[in-house]
Design a protein around this motif. Structure first.
Motif, mmCIF file in Angstrom:
data_model
loop_
_atom_site.group_PDB
_atom_site.id
_atom_site.type_symbol
_atom_site.label_atom_id
_atom_site.label_comp_id
_atom_site.label_asym_id
_atom_site.label_seq_id
_atom_site.Cartn_x
_atom_site.Cartn_y
_atom_site.Cartn_z
ATOM 1 N N MET A 91 39.618 47.228 50.519
ATOM 2 C CA MET A 91 39.910 47.975 49.298
ATOM 3 C C MET A 91 41.268 47.487 48.803
ATOM 4 S SD MET A 91 38.447 50.145 47.295
ATOM 5 C CE MET A 91 37.150 50.885 48.262
ATOM 6 N N ILE A 92 41.318 46.988 47.571
ATOM 7 C CA ILE A 92 42.533 46.384 47.021
ATOM 8 C C ILE A 92 43.010 47.197 45.823
ATOM 9 C CG2 ILE A 92 43.481 44.303 45.926
ATOM 10 C CD1 ILE A 92 41.157 42.786 47.435
ATOM 11 N N GLU A 93 44.288 47.549 45.820
ATOM 12 C CA GLU A 93 44.857 48.252 44.667
ATOM 13 C C GLU A 93 45.249 47.201 43.637
ATOM 14 O OE1 GLU A 93 47.891 51.883 43.609
ATOM 15 O OE2 GLU A 93 48.385 50.619 45.324
ATOM 16 N N VAL A 94 44.546 47.182 42.506
ATOM 17 C CA VAL A 94 44.788 46.191 41.470
ATOM 18 C C VAL A 94 45.747 46.739 40.416
ATOM 19 C CG1 VAL A 94 43.706 44.735 39.727
ATOM 20 C CG2 VAL A 94 42.550 45.144 41.890
ATOM 21 N N GLU A 95 45.580 48.009 40.101
ATOM 22 C CA GLU A 95 46.490 48.722 39.208
ATOM 23 C C GLU A 95 46.886 49.995 39.947
ATOM 24 O OE1 GLU A 95 44.064 49.560 35.830
ATOM 25 O OE2 GLU A 95 44.131 47.526 35.074
ATOM 26 N N LYS A 96 47.947 50.632 39.535
ATOM 27 C CA LYS A 96 48.390 51.860 40.203
ATOM 28 C C LYS A 96 47.253 52.880 40.227
ATOM 29 C CE LYS A 96 52.099 55.318 40.051
ATOM 30 N NZ LYS A 96 51.770 55.906 41.237
ATOM 31 N N GLY A 97 46.776 53.222 41.428
ATOM 32 C CA GLY A 97 45.724 54.205 41.598
ATOM 33 C C GLY A 97 44.319 53.703 41.316
ATOM 34 N N HIS A 98 44.131 52.412 41.050
ATOM 35 C CA HIS A 98 42.810 51.835 40.740
ATOM 36 C C HIS A 98 42.506 50.770 41.792
ATOM 37 C CE1 HIS A 98 39.991 50.153 37.383
ATOM 38 N NE2 HIS A 98 39.381 50.249 38.556
ATOM 39 N N TYR A 99 41.488 51.045 42.610
ATOM 40 C CA TYR A 99 41.136 50.211 43.742
ATOM 41 C C TYR A 99 39.726 49.662 43.607
ATOM 42 C CZ TYR A 99 44.998 52.707 45.996
ATOM 43 O OH TYR A 99 46.215 53.243 46.308
ATOM 44 N N ALA A 100 39.495 48.485 44.179
ATOM 45 C CA ALA A 100 38.148 47.921 44.244
ATOM 46 C C ALA A 100 38.036 47.077 45.505
ATOM 47 C CB ALA A 100 37.851 47.066 43.013
ATOM 48 N N ALA A 101 36.845 47.059 46.091
ATOM 49 C CA ALA A 101 36.583 46.253 47.276
ATOM 50 C C ALA A 101 35.804 45.020 46.846
ATOM 51 C CB ALA A 101 35.788 47.058 48.308
ATOM 52 N N CYS A 102 36.521 43.940 46.584
ATOM 53 C CA CYS A 102 35.877 42.708 46.125
ATOM 54 C C CYS A 102 36.762 41.528 46.491
ATOM 55 C CB CYS A 102 35.659 42.757 44.609
ATOM 56 S SG CYS A 102 34.804 41.302 43.970
ATOM 57 N N TRP A 103 36.152 40.499 47.100
ATOM 58 C CA TRP A 103 36.916 39.313 47.485
ATOM 59 C C TRP A 103 37.459 38.574 46.268
ATOM 60 C CZ3 TRP A 103 38.936 39.080 51.935
ATOM 61 C CH2 TRP A 103 38.309 39.613 53.061
ATOM 62 N N LEU A 104 36.851 38.741 45.119
ATOM 63 C CA LEU A 104 37.348 38.077 43.914
ATOM 64 C C LEU A 104 38.744 38.568 43.545
ATOM 65 C CD1 LEU A 104 34.135 38.202 41.716
ATOM 66 C CD2 LEU A 104 35.106 36.191 42.825
ATOM 67 N N LEU A 105 39.087 39.761 43.977
ATOM 68 C CA LEU A 105 40.377 40.349 43.648
ATOM 69 C C LEU A 105 41.449 40.098 44.706
ATOM 70 C CD1 LEU A 105 38.946 43.758 42.459
ATOM 71 C CD2 LEU A 105 39.676 41.836 41.023
ATOM 72 N N ALA A 106 41.027 39.566 45.856
ATOM 73 C CA ALA A 106 41.965 39.331 46.950
ATOM 74 C C ALA A 106 42.877 38.151 46.636
ATOM 75 C CB ALA A 106 41.203 39.059 48.257
ATOM 76 N N LYS A 107 44.128 38.320 46.937
ATOM 77 C CA LYS A 107 45.094 37.228 46.740
ATOM 78 C C LYS A 107 44.942 36.256 47.892
ATOM 79 C CE LYS A 107 48.355 39.758 44.007
ATOM 80 N NZ LYS A 107 47.593 39.905 42.841
ATOM 81 N N THR A 108 44.816 35.000 47.560
ATOM 82 C CA THR A 108 44.624 33.988 48.634
ATOM 83 C C THR A 108 45.916 33.331 49.012
ATOM 84 O OG1 THR A 108 44.080 32.355 46.935
ATOM 85 C CG2 THR A 108 42.253 33.496 48.003
#
Length: 108
Positions: A91-108
Motif C-alpha cells: 500500500m503506497i501513499e501517493v497523496e496525503k491520505g490517498h493510498y493504492a496497492a499497485c507496483w506501477l506506483l512504487a518508486k524504483t
C-alpha cells in the motif's frame, strides 16, 4: 468542507483493498487500474430506467485466484508487470491520505 473531504472510500478487488483515501481524491484521481475500471463502468444516470432492467450475472470466483502470490488484478490489468504476478504490491501513499496497492506506483 464538502462531503468528499470527510468520507474515506476503500476500493476492494477480490477481498483485498487496492486503494483508499478521501472520496473526492479517489474519484477525481483514481490511482489503481481497477479503480479506474470501476469509475469507467459507472452507468449514466440519465439511462437509469434502462440499466435497472439489465440482469447482472457476476463471474464465479475460482480457487486459483485465492492462491495467486501477486496482485489479484494481474490477469485483468492492462498495465501488469512481471512483478505483479510474483508479489503482492504494498500500500503506497501517493497523496496525503490517498493510498493504492499497485507496483506501477512504487518508486524504483
Amino acid at each position: 468542507r464538502g462531503l468528499g473531504d470527510v468520507y474515506k472510500r476503500q476500493i476492494m478487488y477480490r477481498g483485498n483493498i487496492v486503494e483508499y483515501g478521501l472520496m473526492e481524491s479517489v474519484i477525481s484521481n483514481p490511482l489503481h487500474p481497477y479503480t479506474r475500471t470501476l469509475i469507467k463502468a459507472l452507468p449514466d444516470y440519465r439511462r437509469r430506467k434502462e440499466w435497472l432492467k439489465e440482469e447482472f450475472k457476476p463471474p464465479g470466483i475460482e480457487l486459483k485466484e485465492f492462491l495467486i502470490k501477486g496482485c489479484k488484478y494481474v490477469n485483468e490489468c492492462p498495465h501488469s508487470l512481471t512483478v505483479c504476478s510474483e508479489n503482492r504490491p504494498p500500500m503506497i501513499e501517493v497523496e496525503k491520505g490517498h493510498y493504492a496497492a499497485c507496483w506501477l506506483l512504487a518508486k524504483t
